[in-house]
Design a protein around this motif. Sequence first.
Motif, PDB file in Angstrom:
ATOM      1  N   SER A 138      17.914   9.837  -1.117  1.00 38.15           N
ATOM      2  CA  SER A 138      18.499   8.691  -1.840  1.00 38.15           C
ATOM      3  C   SER A 138      17.626   7.449  -1.761  1.00 38.15           C
ATOM      4  CB  SER A 138      19.903   8.389  -1.302  1.00 38.15           C
ATOM      5  OG  SER A 138      20.745   9.512  -1.409  1.00 38.15           O
ATOM      6  N   VAL A 139      16.351   7.601  -2.085  1.00 37.19           N
ATOM      7  CA  VAL A 139      15.442   6.451  -2.117  1.00 37.19           C
ATOM      8  C   VAL A 139      15.700   5.644  -3.383  1.00 37.19           C
ATOM      9  CG1 VAL A 139      13.023   5.727  -2.250  1.00 37.19           C
ATOM     10  CG2 VAL A 139      13.687   7.602  -0.736  1.00 37.19           C
ATOM     11  N   CYS A 140      15.945   4.358  -3.219  1.00 35.59           N
ATOM     12  CA  CYS A 140      16.207   3.475  -4.359  1.00 35.59           C
ATOM     13  C   CYS A 140      14.970   2.716  -4.814  1.00 35.59           C
ATOM     14  CB  CYS A 140      17.306   2.477  -4.027  1.00 35.59           C
ATOM     15  SG  CYS A 140      18.926   3.229  -3.721  1.00 35.59           S
ATOM     16  N   ARG A 141      14.009   2.486  -3.904  1.00 30.97           N
ATOM     17  CA  ARG A 141      12.839   1.699  -4.281  1.00 30.97           C
ATOM     18  C   ARG A 141      11.647   2.014  -3.405  1.00 30.97           C
ATOM     19  NH1 ARG A 141      13.057   0.020  -8.782  1.00 30.97           N
ATOM     20  NH2 ARG A 141      14.749  -1.480  -8.544  1.00 30.97           N
ATOM     21  N   MET A 142      10.477   2.046  -4.045  1.00 26.76           N
ATOM     22  CA  MET A 142       9.203   2.134  -3.349  1.00 26.76           C
ATOM     23  C   MET A 142       8.312   1.019  -3.879  1.00 26.76           C
ATOM     24  SD  MET A 142       5.741   3.116  -3.635  1.00 26.76           S
ATOM     25  CE  MET A 142       5.541   4.329  -4.923  1.00 26.76           C
ATOM     26  N   ARG A 143       7.756   0.230  -2.957  1.00 23.33           N
ATOM     27  CA  ARG A 143       6.894  -0.879  -3.341  1.00 23.33           C
ATOM     28  C   ARG A 143       5.565  -0.810  -2.584  1.00 23.33           C
ATOM     29  NH1 ARG A 143       8.745  -3.444  -7.967  1.00 23.33           N
ATOM     30  NH2 ARG A 143      10.934  -4.059  -7.754  1.00 23.33           N
ATOM     31  N   GLN A 144       4.524  -1.319  -3.234  1.00 27.17           N
ATOM     32  CA  GLN A 144       3.184  -1.345  -2.645  1.00 27.17           C
ATOM     33  C   GLN A 144       2.883  -2.738  -2.087  1.00 27.17           C
ATOM     34  OE1 GLN A 144      -0.027  -1.029  -5.499  1.00 27.17           O
ATOM     35  NE2 GLN A 144      -1.278   0.157  -4.070  1.00 27.17           N
ATOM     36  N   ASN A 145       2.145  -2.767  -0.980  1.00 27.11           N
ATOM     37  CA  ASN A 145       1.704  -4.029  -0.417  1.00 27.11           C
ATOM     38  C   ASN A 145       0.490  -4.519  -1.207  1.00 27.11           C
ATOM     39  OD1 ASN A 145       0.816  -6.186   1.110  1.00 27.11           O
ATOM     40  ND2 ASN A 145       1.022  -5.145   3.074  1.00 27.11           N
ATOM     41  N   PRO A 146       0.604  -5.664  -1.918  1.00 28.91           N
ATOM     42  CA  PRO A 146      -0.533  -6.122  -2.740  1.00 28.91           C
ATOM     43  C   PRO A 146      -1.777  -6.417  -1.921  1.00 28.91           C
ATOM     44  CG  PRO A 146       1.489  -7.302  -3.309  1.00 28.91           C
ATOM     45  CD  PRO A 146       1.768  -6.554  -2.047  1.00 28.91           C
ATOM     46  N   ALA A 147      -1.614  -6.837  -0.667  1.00 27.30           N
ATOM     47  CA  ALA A 147      -2.772  -7.166   0.166  1.00 27.30           C
ATOM     48  C   ALA A 147      -3.428  -5.920   0.754  1.00 27.30           C
ATOM     49  CB  ALA A 147      -2.356  -8.120   1.287  1.00 27.30           C
ATOM     50  N   LYS A 148      -2.645  -4.867   0.995  1.00 25.60           N
ATOM     51  CA  LYS A 148      -3.150  -3.605   1.538  1.00 25.60           C
ATOM     52  C   LYS A 148      -2.640  -2.490   0.630  1.00 25.60           C
ATOM     53  CE  LYS A 148      -2.862  -5.434   6.246  1.00 25.60           C
ATOM     54  NZ  LYS A 148      -2.235  -5.253   7.589  1.00 25.60           N
ATOM     55  N   PHE A 197       6.972  -7.224  -0.246  1.00 20.66           N
ATOM     56  CA  PHE A 197       6.150  -7.734   0.850  1.00 20.66           C
ATOM     57  C   PHE A 197       5.958  -9.235   0.657  1.00 20.66           C
ATOM     58  CE2 PHE A 197       5.145  -3.264   0.859  1.00 20.66           C
ATOM     59  CZ  PHE A 197       4.976  -2.961   2.202  1.00 20.66           C
ATOM     60  N   ILE A 198       6.141  -9.997   1.720  1.00 26.37           N
ATOM     61  CA  ILE A 198       5.953 -11.442   1.661  1.00 26.37           C
ATOM     62  C   ILE A 198       4.461 -11.745   1.761  1.00 26.37           C
ATOM     63  CG2 ILE A 198       6.468 -13.638   2.799  1.00 26.37           C
ATOM     64  CD1 ILE A 198       9.084 -12.443   3.736  1.00 26.37           C
ATOM     65  N   PRO A 199       3.912 -12.550   0.839  1.00 33.40           N
ATOM     66  CA  PRO A 199       2.460 -12.825   0.847  1.00 33.40           C
ATOM     67  C   PRO A 199       2.004 -13.483   2.144  1.00 33.40           C
ATOM     68  CG  PRO A 199       3.456 -13.527  -1.233  1.00 33.40           C
ATOM     69  CD  PRO A 199       4.587 -13.160  -0.316  1.00 33.40           C
ATOM     70  N   ASP A 200       0.777 -13.169   2.515  1.00 37.39           N
ATOM     71  CA  ASP A 200       0.109 -13.759   3.687  1.00 37.39           C
ATOM     72  C   ASP A 200       0.854 -13.477   4.990  1.00 37.39           C
ATOM     73  OD1 ASP A 200      -1.783 -14.843   1.929  1.00 37.39           O
ATOM     74  OD2 ASP A 200      -0.562 -16.642   1.627  1.00 37.39           O
ATOM     75  N   SER A 201       1.536 -12.350   5.066  1.00 41.92           N
ATOM     76  CA  SER A 201       2.224 -11.953   6.298  1.00 41.92           C
ATOM     77  C   SER A 201       2.490 -10.460   6.256  1.00 41.92           C
ATOM     78  CB  SER A 201       3.529 -12.732   6.480  1.00 41.92           C
ATOM     79  OG  SER A 201       4.500 -12.284   5.549  1.00 41.92           O
ATOM     80  N   ASP A 202       2.960  -9.927   7.373  1.00 42.52           N
ATOM     81  CA  ASP A 202       3.336  -8.512   7.432  1.00 42.52           C
ATOM     82  C   ASP A 202       4.823  -8.308   7.164  1.00 42.52           C
ATOM     83  OD1 ASP A 202       0.739  -7.767   8.090  1.00 42.52           O
ATOM     84  OD2 ASP A 202       1.080  -8.106  10.231  1.00 42.52           O
ATOM     85  N   LYS A 203       5.548  -9.373   6.892  1.00 45.72           N
ATOM     86  CA  LYS A 203       6.995  -9.284   6.749  1.00 45.72           C
ATOM     87  C   LYS A 203       7.394  -8.637   5.424  1.00 45.72           C
ATOM     88  CE  LYS A 203       7.798 -13.408   9.587  1.00 45.72           C
ATOM     89  NZ  LYS A 203       8.344 -14.782   9.610  1.00 45.72           N
TER      90      LYS A 203
END
Length: 397
Positions: A138-148, A197-203
């Motif tokens: 039941s995966v609803c979303r997959m997102r990529q980290n723009p920085a990595k 992913f929040i820019p300029d952080s790992d959060k």
Amino acid sequence: MNLRMAVRSQNMNIWVGSETGILKGVNLAKKQALNFCQISCLSRDQEVCALCWSDPTETEVLVASLDGTVKTFSAEKDLFTESRRCGDATQGRFTGLAMVKDSLVTCVETGVLRVWGPETSGTDESAKHTLEISAGKSVCRMRQNPAKCHVVATGGRENGLKIWDLEKPDQPIFTAKNLRNDWLDLRQPEWVRDLAFIPDSDKVVTCTGHHQVRIYDPSSPQRRPVLEVKYGEYPLTALSVSAGGNTVVVGNTQGHIAMLDLRKKGLVRGCLKGLAGGVRSIQCHPSLPVVASCGLDRFLRVHSLDDRSLLHKVYLKSRLNCLLLSSRDIEQRHSTRETEIEEVKDEGGEDDEVWGAMEEVQEEEEGRRRKRRRKEVVAEEKEEEKKKKKTTKRKKK
């Protein structure tokens, strides 16, 4: 190829995918909205589930359909140049799409996350993907980290946030832990609907079907959310983080969109008005203070993050699933008024014919007429009262 159409497709600011399987391009500066598809071959199986750029130059758009195919649309050639099978409808709809160098990354509802090499060809599905990961059900979303680019995150219903390194796919590099039991000692349900992913952080920030916005910090030893706020009473369906990383924009099933300030523990900065249906997709511009949204009311809207005003609005005739915002500068030739964009040509279909046959209601003009009429009625009532008072005085004398 029609050279004029190719030039138009290169100048599109926003690409939108619809339930009818049509890829729509919108040019905000020239007030144009066009369909890019073959109307005769449309079917519900081609419903657009996800969009992403194929290259950093943003000349090609990848379109993931409900039937398991991923098509490549070239804005330079103004046509679909490639189509490949990346699954089937039995595995569920696509919940995420991304590019890592020359490889394609897909994820479906059943939790199958695959990496497809650039040399994929043929019809044998097992011979095409170079990597397969099980991200849970039941995966609803997959997102990529723009920085990595090699780092992606997944989440779904009773399937908490997981962050994966595709270069080390044996296990997730971060697995979120659920909140502690409530005051009745009952387990709290999990339902990640969207994440970013929040820019300029790992959060990573997530929104849930239980109207919660949560922030996770993989760099800290704590696996539970470092911040949790609630917005409204309805399930949240989409979110996006502003370019500065200080604001997260969330939308719910009732068409409410709010701006939450991450610097002030999720304080609501304001709401974006004008929507009349559930929100399906939200995306902030990577450099400008604007945000685009679309959903079930068939409108694409662009709001300002500074003063929350409605900058652009276009009716696209179909229920919209997802959008892709170009990183180019959007020419904002407007003042405080909203810019109405011309409607796209008729797509066919019973729903569109019904909507097309309906008369357009001039709401503003009707509102002015009603106000004038109310004032006239009030003035007449006052005159009647004055006349009655005069007559009563005369009778007393």
